[in-house]
Design an enzyme around this catalytic site. Structure first.
Site, short mmCIF file in Angstrom:
data_model
loop_
_atom_site.label_atom_id
_atom_site.label_comp_id
_atom_site.label_asym_id
_atom_site.label_seq_id
_atom_site.Cartn_x
_atom_site.Cartn_y
_atom_site.Cartn_z
N CYS A 71 13.99 11.21 5.86
CA CYS A 71 14.08 10.77 7.49
C CYS A 71 15.26 10.93 8.09
O CYS A 71 15.38 11.04 9.38
CB CYS A 71 13.44 9.30 7.72
SG CYS A 71 14.37 8.14 6.89
N LYS A 113 0.70 -1.20 0.03
CA LYS A 113 0.04 -0.01 -0.12
C LYS A 113 0.89 1.30 0.03
O LYS A 113 1.41 1.64 0.96
CB LYS A 113 -0.85 0.04 1.35
CG LYS A 113 -2.26 0.58 1.01
CD LYS A 113 -2.19 1.90 0.69
CE LYS A 113 -1.83 3.11 1.70
NZ LYS A 113 -1.73 4.45 1.26
N GLU A 150 9.43 16.64 14.70
CA GLU A 150 9.99 16.47 13.25
C GLU A 150 9.28 17.34 12.43
O GLU A 150 7.93 17.31 12.37
CB GLU A 150 9.83 14.86 13.14
CG GLU A 150 10.16 14.68 11.56
CD GLU A 150 9.76 13.38 11.18
OE1 GLU A 150 8.56 13.02 11.36
OE2 GLU A 150 10.55 12.70 10.49
N THR A 197 5.44 8.40 13.12
CA THR A 197 5.29 7.57 14.27
C THR A 197 3.99 7.58 14.74
O THR A 197 3.47 6.42 15.58
CB THR A 197 6.18 8.63 15.54
OG1 THR A 197 7.80 8.28 14.86
CG2 THR A 197 6.23 7.79 16.66
N ALA A 198 3.18 8.48 14.69
CA ALA A 198 1.79 8.39 14.77
C ALA A 198 1.04 7.30 14.31
O ALA A 198 0.45 6.35 14.72
CB ALA A 198 0.93 9.90 14.85
N THR A 199 1.47 7.25 13.00
CA THR A 199 0.57 6.14 12.30
C THR A 199 1.25 4.79 12.86
O THR A 199 0.57 3.77 13.00
CB THR A 199 1.01 6.28 10.56
OG1 THR A 199 0.91 7.62 10.37
CG2 THR A 199 0.26 5.12 9.82
N GLY A 232 6.78 5.20 7.86
CA GLY A 232 6.08 6.33 7.93
C GLY A 232 6.05 7.24 9.30
O GLY A 232 7.23 6.98 9.89
N GLU A 265 9.36 1.43 10.72
CA GLU A 265 10.36 2.56 10.47
C GLU A 265 9.84 4.09 10.64
O GLU A 265 8.90 4.24 9.68
CB GLU A 265 10.95 2.16 9.03
CG GLU A 265 11.91 0.79 8.98
CD GLU A 265 12.92 0.85 10.10
OE1 GLU A 265 13.54 1.86 10.47
OE2 GLU A 265 13.33 -0.45 10.23
#
Ligand code: NAD
Length: 484
Positions: free
Chosen positions: A282, A173, A385, A228-230, A226, A248
């Site tokens: 990143c 995805k 970030e 950190t929240a996801t 992606g 990651e």
């Protein structure tokens, strides 16, 4: 209008619900293609196709899997220009960067894991004269691969290559913001004769298409890159289903420059580390700590080198600063520039949208490379970030102090340390809490090394043997030796 399609069971198809999402070109701000607005129905079909393909693909000799992967790599390389152009239009990054770095690295990912799978060894442990233990590594089944927008083809192939090399099948995805190169990859896989169902690509939004992939009971392995929240959402959603997860996630990486550094290399590399891909890597170094004796001279040279960056249409060969990926991201980054001012920072370069862009780019999402000084090391701009072209430079006095400051964020992805003192280089590298520390360089990659982050930057590691291990399940066979 160009249409991007899902790739399911070897076919290029629309979403089952017939829905579409707009795909915006960041450099113009205009819709230039559409992608399927897929949902759980498409994920269901893709997982079923991958599940059906698994016995055949995992039973295919490694040398044949590798041959097909090499063929895909060769085709991407032969079509480098189309991939680079698509990447540049889709992401807003300069075409030169896409051509020189991202697309070749995607090719390397495929070739590296095609080679690696033919050279892996498994372990054997002899228990004196009693038993021989040997370890089998079997593919785990259907892997769910979720990737972000900043390096779309590179990070997608970084997951697809080890997953299918080891005999898994996959449902990917890609980011809904940058789907075009994944679509080209799907066409390339079909042309190269990858058996139907081995790789499936489902486009769409994270909540509608990504979430059902992560929770699907027939997907035991999830590799995610992606925010950190996801990553947290995925970890929570999968907590009770005992999937194998690699996450990651974000970074807020320090660049630490001691006064004895070779400034002729340190300054241009720190500029590159700050602003490559408009700061949307990143691994970008967005907090620069410079030892006080060298601070003023460093700042002068850094600001001057930033002024030499050429911002413009990403499709122009001379451009080395393009657009950021979306209007929402533009607003986020500009919000952090305002916050930097509120937190007491001085903007020494940039801070706004550039003037003098070509007509085509007037509505695009461009932000000048921005240099801020005078911020406290622990303010929000230095801890959160931003993921854009904003860099903060601060002076430090002592080694212990700068290590403490470097470690002061919740992230721990990478760091770059500049000194000619080899003992100090080892000491500091060991004490900075991050998955990678570069000494006197930045972004040098060896595909064999473990890659990933500490703290909220990641769980698990990718790259080389780590990836081969992640996508396989070890099984110990213990064989009693002796006659009775
Ligand atoms: P994001 O988390 O918004 O999206 C990443 C992917 O997750 C997209 O494909 C998205 O559709 C999908 N997604 C969103 N919600 C989901 C859900 N609930 N379930 C399943 N999938 C979901 O990240 P982004 O904005 O695309 O990428 C930027 C972030 O990625 C930054 O934080 C950056 O640091 C990080 N990043 C990390 C690395 C690394 O190697 N550590 C590399 C590149 C980017």
């Amino acid at each position: 209008m160009q249409r991007i399609l899902n790739y399911i069971d070897g076919e290029l198809v629309e979403a089952a619900n017939g829905g579409w999402l707009d795909n915006v070109e960041p450099a113009t701000g205009k819709v230039y293609s559409r992608l399927p607005d897929s949902d759980e129905t498409d994920i269901e079909k893709a997982v079923a196709a991958a599940k059906q393909a698994f016995p055949g693909w995992s039973g295919t000799p490694a040398v044949e899997r590798a041959r097909i992967m090499d063929d895909i790599a060769d085709r991407i390389e032969a079509d480098l220009e189309s991939f680079a152009r698509a990447e540049s239009i889709d992401t807003g990054k300069p075409i030169g960067l896409a051509r020189k770095v991202e697309i070749p690295r995607a090719v390397s990912n495929l070739r590296f894991f095609a080679g690696a799978i033919q050279h892996t060894a498994s372990e054997a442990h002899v228990t004196d004269d009693q038993a021989l233990n040997y370890t089998l590594r079997r593919p785990r089944g259907v892997a769910g691969l979720i990737s972000p927008w900043n390096l779309p083809l590179y990070l997608l192939t970084w997951k697809v290559a080890p997953a299918i090399a080891t005999g898994n099948t996959a449902v990917a995805k890609p980011s809904e913001l940058t789907p075009m190169t994944a679509h080209l990859l799907a066409q390339t896989c079909r042309d190269a004769g990858l058996p139907p169902g081995v790789l499936n690509i489902v486009h769409g939004l994270g909540a509608r298409a990504g979430a059902p992939l992560t929770t699907h009971p027939d997907v035991p392995t999830i590799s995610f890159t992606g925010g950190t929240a996801t990553g947290g959402t995925i970890a929570a959603a999968t907590a009770t289903s005992f999937k194998k997860l690699a996450l990651e996630m974000g970074g807020k990486n320090p660049t630490v420059v001691f006064a004895d550094a070779d400034m002729d290399v340190a300054v241009p590399t720190a500029v590159q580390a700050s602003f490559s891909n408009q700061g949307q890597i990143c691994l970008c170094g967005s907090r620069i700590f410079v030892q006080r004796d060298a601070y003023d001279a460093f700042v002068d040279r850094f600001v001057s080198a930033t002024g030499d960056l050429v911002q413009g249409d990403p499709l122009e060969e001379t451009t080395n600063q393009g657009a950021v990926v979306s209007k929402a991201h533009f607003d986020k980054v500009m919000g952090y520039i305002d916050l930097a001012k509120e937190e007491g920072g001085t903007i020494l370069a940039g801070g706004s949208t550039p003037s003098g862009l070509p007509d085509r780019c007037r509505e695009g999402f461009f932000i000048e490379p921005t240099v801020v000084t005078g911020l406290p090391h622990d303010c929000r701009v230095n801890r959160e970030e931003i993921f854009g072209p904003v860099t903060s430079i601060m002076p430090f006095d002592a080694e212990d102090e700068v290590i403490e400051w470097a470690n002061e964020t919740d992230y721990g992805l990478s760091a770059s340390v500049w000194t000619q003192d080899v003992s100090r280089a080892h000491r500091v590298a060991e004490r900075i809490a991050s998955g990678t520390v570069w000494v006197n360089c930045w972004l040098l990659r060896d595909l064999r090394v473990p890659f990933g982050g500490m703290k909220q930057s990641g769980v698990g590691r990718e790259g080389g043997d780590e990836a081969l291990r992640f996508f396989t399940e070890p099984k110990n066979v213990c064989l009693r030796l002796g006659s009775s």
